[in-house]
Write an enzyme that holds these catalytic residues in place. Structure first.
Site, short mmCIF file in Angstrom:
data_model
loop_
_atom_site.label_atom_id
_atom_site.label_comp_id
_atom_site.label_asym_id
_atom_site.label_seq_id
_atom_site.Cartn_x
_atom_site.Cartn_y
_atom_site.Cartn_z
N SER A 130 0.86 -1.18 0.00
CA SER A 130 0.00 0.00 0.00
C SER A 130 0.90 1.23 0.00
CB SER A 130 -0.88 -0.01 1.25
OG SER A 130 -1.49 1.24 1.48
N TYR A 159 -3.24 -0.68 10.12
CA TYR A 159 -3.08 -0.95 8.69
C TYR A 159 -1.72 -0.48 8.21
CZ TYR A 159 -4.30 -0.90 3.68
OH TYR A 159 -4.33 -1.12 2.32
#
Length: 255
Positions: free
Chosen positions: A146, A159
């Site tokens: 990501s 996350y």
């Protein structure tokens, strides 16, 4: 350049979390390049529906329903693959979740759930795949990172920790398994039009901020990850190892 470099015919690809979203787009892209697919998810009905839809357009596909946070279930799935004579040539560790709230409001249970789903699962599924790839001296592992593998934003602390971990887990896989013909790399998607980002897409303030940050001035589409996935799954990337390719519209390049 020959398209044969990117031909995945004769190879089997397992994509975790591929009954919808980014995983589904990546899986279908690998199928278009010739790979036989194994679609994974935790919902049997959703997996069956995805398999039926992909098979209806002519691709070779089967389903494997297991929870990527259940180590025993993962081992059972790979034992089943072994018994069926199914060799996983390509693994895409895509399954993931998101929980948004200020870091001081996260419970330990919520933290662990995000870490286990987004990071630990890539280790466990990757380990089981590598145990089979190493004796065969070939294999491709693609972890999904990501922008959060590099940068942080408020309200997504677990996350961010998990995706930062994915970056270095990928490097660890590469340095340990490269000599055995296994390439481990990652893809770092930017802001994509997915169910996970629906709340952000509908937030005018956030969308305005995002458009001011992305040189491409738009959200990404899930199918725009396919090129990187096919490259990393193919012989074209046989000397690429431990890398992360960002597909982000140029966001990380901009100040």
């Amino acid at each position: 350049m020959s398209h044969a470099l990117f031909d995945l015919s004769g190879r089997t690809a397992l994509v975790t979390g591929s009954s919808r979203g980014l995983g589904r787009a990546i899986a279908e892209g690998l199928a278009r390049a010739g790979a036989r697919l194994i679609v994974n998810g935790v919902d049997p009905a959703r997996v069956e529906a995805a398999v039926a839809e992909i098979r209806a357009v002519g691709y070779a596909v089967e389903g494997s329903t297991f929870d990527v946070t259940d180590e025993a279930g993962i081992i059972e799935a790979f034992t089943h693959f072994d018994a069926a004579g199914t060799e996983i040539d390509i693994l895409v560790n895509n399954a993931g979740i998101q929980v948004r709230k200020p870091l001081i409001e996260f419970s330990s249970a919520e933290w662990r759930k995000v870490i286990e789903t987004n990071l630990t699962s890539a280790f466990v599924v990757g380990r089981e795949a590598a145990k089979r790839m190493i004796p065969r001296k070939r294999g491709k592992i693609i972890n999904i990172g990501s922008l959060a593998s590099e940068l942080a934003r408020p309200t997504v602390g677990p996350y961010t920790a998990a995706k930062g971990g994915i970056k270095n887990l990928t490097r660890s896989m590469a340095v340990e398994w490269a000599a055995n013909g296994v390439q481990a790399n990652a893809i770092g998607p930017g802001y994509m039009l997915t169910d996970m980002n629906e709340a952000l897409v509908k937030n005018p303030e956030f969308s305005a901020w995002l458009m001011s940050r992305i040189p491409s001035k738009r959200w990404g589409r899930p199918d725009e990850l396919v090129g990187a996935a096919v490259f990393l799954a193919s012989t074209a990337s046989d000397y690429v190892n431990g890398q992360i390719i960002y597909v982000d519209g140029g966001m990380l390049a901009a100040m």
